[in-house]
Design a protein around this motif. Structure first.
Motif, PDB file in Angstrom:
ATOM      1  N   ASN A 102       0.841  29.393 -20.164  1.00  0.00           N
ATOM      2  CA  ASN A 102       0.577  30.563 -21.010  1.00  0.00           C
ATOM      3  C   ASN A 102       1.298  31.808 -20.508  1.00  0.00           C
ATOM      4  O   ASN A 102       1.299  32.822 -21.186  1.00  0.00           O
ATOM      5  CB  ASN A 102      -0.926  30.865 -21.031  1.00  0.00           C
ATOM      6  N   ASP A 103       1.858  31.726 -19.322  1.00  0.00           N
ATOM      7  CA  ASP A 103       2.531  32.873 -18.732  1.00  0.00           C
ATOM      8  C   ASP A 103       3.621  33.365 -19.683  1.00  0.00           C
ATOM      9  O   ASP A 103       4.477  32.588 -20.111  1.00  0.00           O
ATOM     10  CB  ASP A 103       3.145  32.465 -17.387  1.00  0.00           C
ATOM     11  N   PRO A 104       3.620  34.643 -20.018  1.00  0.00           N
ATOM     12  CA  PRO A 104       4.606  35.162 -20.968  1.00  0.00           C
ATOM     13  C   PRO A 104       6.046  35.040 -20.456  1.00  0.00           C
ATOM     14  O   PRO A 104       6.981  35.061 -21.244  1.00  0.00           O
ATOM     15  CB  PRO A 104       4.221  36.629 -21.145  1.00  0.00           C
ATOM     16  N   HIS A 105       6.226  34.860 -19.166  1.00  0.00           N
ATOM     17  CA  HIS A 105       7.564  34.750 -18.596  1.00  0.00           C
ATOM     18  C   HIS A 105       8.068  33.301 -18.553  1.00  0.00           C
ATOM     19  O   HIS A 105       9.223  33.055 -18.202  1.00  0.00           O
ATOM     20  CB  HIS A 105       7.584  35.342 -17.192  1.00  0.00           C
ATOM     21  N   TYR A 106       7.211  32.346 -18.916  1.00  0.00           N
ATOM     22  CA  TYR A 106       7.579  30.932 -18.813  1.00  0.00           C
ATOM     23  C   TYR A 106       8.796  30.578 -19.658  1.00  0.00           C
ATOM     24  O   TYR A 106       9.747  29.974 -19.171  1.00  0.00           O
ATOM     25  CB  TYR A 106       6.400  30.035 -19.201  1.00  0.00           C
ATOM     26  N   ARG A 107       8.778  30.935 -20.929  1.00  0.00           N
ATOM     27  CA  ARG A 107       9.888  30.568 -21.815  1.00  0.00           C
ATOM     28  C   ARG A 107      11.199  31.218 -21.364  1.00  0.00           C
ATOM     29  O   ARG A 107      12.253  30.592 -21.407  1.00  0.00           O
ATOM     30  CB  ARG A 107       9.572  30.938 -23.253  1.00  0.00           C
ATOM     31  N   GLN A 108      11.108  32.449 -20.913  1.00  0.00           N
ATOM     32  CA  GLN A 108      12.296  33.141 -20.426  1.00  0.00           C
ATOM     33  C   GLN A 108      12.848  32.425 -19.185  1.00  0.00           C
ATOM     34  O   GLN A 108      14.059  32.194 -19.083  1.00  0.00           O
ATOM     35  CB  GLN A 108      11.961  34.592 -20.095  1.00  0.00           C
ATOM     36  N   ALA A 109      11.970  32.060 -18.256  1.00  0.00           N
ATOM     37  CA  ALA A 109      12.402  31.363 -17.042  1.00  0.00           C
ATOM     38  C   ALA A 109      12.973  29.992 -17.386  1.00  0.00           C
ATOM     39  O   ALA A 109      13.985  29.563 -16.816  1.00  0.00           O
ATOM     40  CB  ALA A 109      11.242  31.234 -16.062  1.00  0.00           C
ATOM     41  N   SER A 110      12.348  29.300 -18.332  1.00  0.00           N
ATOM     42  CA  SER A 110      12.818  27.985 -18.747  1.00  0.00           C
ATOM     43  C   SER A 110      14.206  28.082 -19.387  1.00  0.00           C
ATOM     44  O   SER A 110      15.100  27.277 -19.099  1.00  0.00           O
ATOM     45  CB  SER A 110      11.820  27.364 -19.729  1.00  0.00           C
ATOM     46  N   ARG A 111      14.390  29.077 -20.235  1.00  0.00           N
ATOM     47  CA  ARG A 111      15.687  29.282 -20.884  1.00  0.00           C
ATOM     48  C   ARG A 111      16.753  29.612 -19.840  1.00  0.00           C
ATOM     49  O   ARG A 111      17.859  29.071 -19.866  1.00  0.00           O
ATOM     50  CB  ARG A 111      15.593  30.405 -21.918  1.00  0.00           C
ATOM     51  N   LYS A 112      16.410  30.481 -18.876  1.00  0.00           N
ATOM     52  CA  LYS A 112      17.363  30.858 -17.834  1.00  0.00           C
ATOM     53  C   LYS A 112      17.725  29.644 -16.976  1.00  0.00           C
ATOM     54  O   LYS A 112      18.887  29.483 -16.598  1.00  0.00           O
ATOM     55  CB  LYS A 112      16.790  31.973 -16.969  1.00  0.00           C
ATOM     56  N   THR A 113      16.760  28.779 -16.703  1.00  0.00           N
ATOM     57  CA  THR A 113      17.034  27.559 -15.946  1.00  0.00           C
ATOM     58  C   THR A 113      18.034  26.692 -16.691  1.00  0.00           C
ATOM     59  O   THR A 113      19.014  26.203 -16.106  1.00  0.00           O
ATOM     60  CB  THR A 113      15.733  26.776 -15.688  1.00  0.00           C
ATOM     61  N   SER A 114      17.804  26.490 -17.978  1.00  0.00           N
ATOM     62  CA  SER A 114      18.727  25.678 -18.781  1.00  0.00           C
ATOM     63  C   SER A 114      20.124  26.281 -18.815  1.00  0.00           C
ATOM     64  O   SER A 114      21.128  25.563 -18.689  1.00  0.00           O
ATOM     65  CB  SER A 114      18.200  25.535 -20.207  1.00  0.00           C
ATOM     66  N   GLU A 115      20.195  27.596 -18.965  1.00  0.00           N
ATOM     67  CA  GLU A 115      21.491  28.268 -18.991  1.00  0.00           C
ATOM     68  C   GLU A 115      22.211  28.131 -17.649  1.00  0.00           C
ATOM     69  O   GLU A 115      23.429  27.913 -17.605  1.00  0.00           O
ATOM     70  CB  GLU A 115      21.314  29.747 -19.340  1.00  0.00           C
ATOM     71  N   THR A 116      21.463  28.222 -16.563  1.00  0.00           N
ATOM     72  CA  THR A 116      22.053  28.111 -15.229  1.00  0.00           C
ATOM     73  C   THR A 116      22.567  26.702 -14.974  1.00  0.00           C
ATOM     74  O   THR A 116      23.667  26.514 -14.435  1.00  0.00           O
ATOM     75  CB  THR A 116      21.027  28.517 -14.152  1.00  0.00           C
ATOM     76  N   VAL A 117      21.810  25.704 -15.378  1.00  0.00           N
ATOM     77  CA  VAL A 117      22.253  24.315 -15.223  1.00  0.00           C
ATOM     78  C   VAL A 117      23.521  24.086 -16.044  1.00  0.00           C
ATOM     79  O   VAL A 117      24.478  23.445 -15.565  1.00  0.00           O
ATOM     80  CB  VAL A 117      21.133  23.325 -15.619  1.00  0.00           C
ATOM     81  N   GLU A 118      23.559  24.619 -17.247  1.00  0.00           N
ATOM     82  CA  GLU A 118      24.751  24.465 -18.092  1.00  0.00           C
ATOM     83  C   GLU A 118      25.958  25.171 -17.463  1.00  0.00           C
ATOM     84  O   GLU A 118      27.079  24.650 -17.497  1.00  0.00           O
ATOM     85  CB  GLU A 118      24.485  24.994 -19.503  1.00  0.00           C
ATOM     86  N   ALA A 119      25.732  26.334 -16.862  1.00  0.00           N
ATOM     87  CA  ALA A 119      26.822  27.047 -16.185  1.00  0.00           C
ATOM     88  C   ALA A 119      27.341  26.225 -15.007  1.00  0.00           C
ATOM     89  O   ALA A 119      28.558  26.158 -14.778  1.00  0.00           O
ATOM     90  CB  ALA A 119      26.339  28.417 -15.714  1.00  0.00           C
ATOM     91  N   TRP A 120      26.439  25.568 -14.282  1.00  0.00           N
ATOM     92  CA  TRP A 120      26.844  24.688 -13.176  1.00  0.00           C
ATOM     93  C   TRP A 120      27.709  23.544 -13.705  1.00  0.00           C
ATOM     94  O   TRP A 120      28.690  23.173 -13.084  1.00  0.00           O
ATOM     95  CB  TRP A 120      25.611  24.128 -12.466  1.00  0.00           C
ATOM     96  N   ARG A 121      27.300  22.995 -14.826  1.00  0.00           N
ATOM     97  CA  ARG A 121      28.047  21.880 -15.411  1.00  0.00           C
ATOM     98  C   ARG A 121      29.494  22.308 -15.709  1.00  0.00           C
ATOM     99  O   ARG A 121      30.430  21.565 -15.450  1.00  0.00           O
ATOM    100  CB  ARG A 121      27.382  21.396 -16.690  1.00  0.00           C
ATOM    101  N   LYS A 122      29.654  23.513 -16.228  1.00  0.00           N
ATOM    102  CA  LYS A 122      30.977  23.986 -16.613  1.00  0.00           C
ATOM    103  C   LYS A 122      31.848  24.364 -15.412  1.00  0.00           C
ATOM    104  O   LYS A 122      33.062  24.218 -15.456  1.00  0.00           O
ATOM    105  CB  LYS A 122      30.842  25.188 -17.544  1.00  0.00           C
ATOM    106  N   ARG A 123      31.212  24.878 -14.352  1.00  0.00           N
ATOM    107  CA  ARG A 123      31.961  25.389 -13.201  1.00  0.00           C
ATOM    108  C   ARG A 123      32.306  24.335 -12.153  1.00  0.00           C
ATOM    109  O   ARG A 123      33.174  24.558 -11.324  1.00  0.00           O
ATOM    110  CB  ARG A 123      31.159  26.491 -12.507  1.00  0.00           C
ATOM    111  N   HIS A 124      31.589  23.226 -12.155  1.00  0.00           N
ATOM    112  CA  HIS A 124      31.774  22.248 -11.087  1.00  0.00           C
ATOM    113  C   HIS A 124      32.306  20.923 -11.628  1.00  0.00           C
ATOM    114  O   HIS A 124      32.196  20.637 -12.818  1.00  0.00           O
ATOM    115  CB  HIS A 124      30.449  22.034 -10.348  1.00  0.00           C
ATOM    116  N   SER A 125      32.811  20.140 -10.707  1.00  0.00           N
ATOM    117  CA  SER A 125      33.329  18.825 -11.096  1.00  0.00           C
ATOM    118  C   SER A 125      32.164  17.929 -11.530  1.00  0.00           C
ATOM    119  O   SER A 125      31.002  18.210 -11.250  1.00  0.00           O
ATOM    120  CB  SER A 125      34.058  18.177  -9.917  1.00  0.00           C
ATOM    121  N   GLU A 126      32.525  16.843 -12.186  1.00  0.00           N
ATOM    122  CA  GLU A 126      31.504  15.892 -12.639  1.00  0.00           C
ATOM    123  C   GLU A 126      30.720  15.324 -11.460  1.00  0.00           C
ATOM    124  O   GLU A 126      29.498  15.169 -11.541  1.00  0.00           O
ATOM    125  CB  GLU A 126      32.168  14.768 -13.437  1.00  0.00           C
TER     126      GLU A 126
END
Length: 94
Positions: free
Chosen positions: A22-46
């Motif tokens: 129920n934490d109001p920051h949960y969705r924001q943190a979850s979205r930021k996590t997904s964005e960070t993982v995607e950024a890692w995917r783009k910046r690093h080798s397979e």
């Protein structure tokens, strides 16, 4: 609606699948996590990203174990409180 015992018996109670913080920051943190993982995917080798995914999988496994233990402890604590309240005997829940 089925009783909780009936749902439990038939395997329809899955608290880990139903709980959303129920934490109001949960969705924001979850979205930021997904964005960070995607950024890692783009910046690093397979290969590097595969290593990160393995690490995240291990973390997910240990976190799941911690959640299961917390759930069991909370359930026991709640049941112990109910025993004390209903019986009036403090020492039963120890």
């Amino acid at each position: 609606m089925r009783s909780l015992l009936d749902q439990l018996f038939h395997g329809n109670l899955c608290p880990d699948e139903k709980v959303v913080p129920n934490d109001p920051h949960y969705r924001q943190a979850s979205r930021k996590t997904s964005e960070t993982v995607e950024a890692w995917r783009k910046r690093h080798s397979e290969e590097e990203f595969d290593e990160l995914e393995k690490l995240l999988d291990l973390y997910g496994q240990t976190h799941g174990m911690e959640l299961a233990s917390s759930f069991a402890y909370g359930f026991r604590l709640g049941a112990g409180i109910m025993v004390e309240v209903l019986t009036g005997k403090d020492e039963l829940a120890r």
